[in-house]
Design a protein around this motif. Structure first.
Motif, PDB file in Angstrom:
ATOM      1  N   HIS A  56       0.818  -1.214   0.000  1.00  0.00           N
ATOM      2  CA  HIS A  56       0.000   0.000   0.000  1.00  0.00           C
ATOM      3  C   HIS A  56       0.853   1.265   0.000  1.00  0.00           C
ATOM      4  O   HIS A  56       2.031   1.248   0.377  1.00  0.00           O
ATOM      5  N   ASP A  57       0.217   2.366  -0.389  1.00  0.00           N
ATOM      6  CA  ASP A  57       0.859   3.668  -0.373  1.00  0.00           C
ATOM      7  C   ASP A  57       1.225   4.057   1.066  1.00  0.00           C
ATOM      8  O   ASP A  57       0.356   4.045   1.949  1.00  0.00           O
TER       9      ASP A  57
ATOM     10  N   ASP B 188      -4.112   3.277  -2.368  1.00  0.00           N
ATOM     11  CA  ASP B 188      -4.120   4.510  -1.586  1.00  0.00           C
ATOM     12  C   ASP B 188      -5.477   4.871  -1.013  1.00  0.00           C
ATOM     13  O   ASP B 188      -5.687   5.999  -0.568  1.00  0.00           O
TER      14      ASP B 188
END
Length: 293
Positions: free
Chosen positions: A52-53, A118
């Motif tokens: 993930h971001d 995100d």
């Protein structure tokens, strides 16, 4: 054979909320004695950051989600919800490790395929399959991966996660007019009209599996949502219990034919009759055991 579960983790929901919390305990109870049930561990934060971001994760852990983001998620963001999401992702990661060692891994949760790198969406805070794949890659696994998503809704977040990854093939068989309104691009998307029953669904699945077989995956993640059942509150398809069983058997036969390891994650299921949701999910895991264990 063991399976990971989150049924022991509490979650307070607004009265009348459609999230089917009941099914996690119900499926675990239905399989007790057949499987060694283990509490799903919390996913390592390192694994989340591999997928993930980082800015998204830091904000989730520091301050949670805004009201607008919670509306997109479809659930109120609470510490209890965050804890369940961490453990559900941990269950998929552990099931993936089991699959590489034993050929089959089972998580009685997971399938949160609407989470993007995100952002959260559609009951999905973290994309458990994307996190598991990233963790396996870090540990040196280099084999081809097939994400076989047979939930009634397109795996839009998963499609974005792997859109530029030639080592992962994403296949989504879903209701064309169903959520999400904006579909992302999987390697293979098969959109079905509302009301599709057993025969048409299974024919479409056979054609899709034939195409996916050419990819020759070493590992398959199977999102085995049972929201394809007739009577589901959100599924809009019309499979019978026998149709879902035939779907599962075709998947397990495919896995054996290509010689891949398999991870089964739960996916969606929101039937107006809760007993059908539990029965269908439990049958998916029983068939996995009898076909592959």
């Amino acid at each position: 054979m063991k399976a990971y579960t989150t049924y022991h983790l509490p979650l307070d929901l607004p009265e009348g909320h459609p999230f089917p919390l009941y099914k996690y305990r119900g499926v675990a109870e239905a399989l007790r004695g057949l499987l060694l049930l283990e509490p799903a561990p919390e996913v390592p934060k390192e694994a989340l950051f591999l997928a993930h971001d980082p800015l998204y994760l830091e904000r989730v852990f520091r301050e949670g989600l805004s009201r607008k983001e919670s509306l997109r998620l479809g659930l109120p963001f609470t510490p209890a919800f965050l804890r369940r999401a961490l453990h559900a992702a941990g269950g998929t990661l552990m099931a993936a490790l089991d699959a590489l060692e034993e050929g089959l891994g089972l998580n009685l949760a997971g399938g949160t395929h609407h989470a993007f790198p995100d952002r959260a969406e559609g009951y999905s805070l973290f994309n458990d399959v994307a996190v598991a794949v990233a963790w396996l890659r870090r540990r040196g696994f280099s084999g081809r991966v097939l994400v076989l998503d047979l939930d009634a809704h397109q795996g839009n977040g998963t499609a974005v996660f792997f859109g530029q990854d030639p080592t992962v093939y994403t296949l989504s068989l879903h209701g064309e007019r169903n959520y999400p309104l904006k579909k992302e691009r999987s390697d293979l998307d098969v959109g079905l009209p509302d009301g599709v029953g057993d025969g048409a669904y299974l024919r479409a699945l056979e054609e899709a599996l034939e195409k996916a077989g050419a990819f020759r995956p070493a590992l398959v993640f199977y999102n085995a949502g049972v929201d394809v059942l007739k009577g589901d509150r959100f599924g809009r398809l019309s499979l019978s219990l026998e149709g879902v069983a035939q779907r599962d058997l075709r998947v397990y036969r495919f896995v054996k034919e290509v010689g891949a390891a398999l991870v089964v994650v739960m996916g969606g299921g929101y039937n107006r009759d809760p007993r059908l949701t539990v029965e269908a999910h439990a049958a998916t895991y029983r068939l996995a055991l009898s076909s592959l264990a």
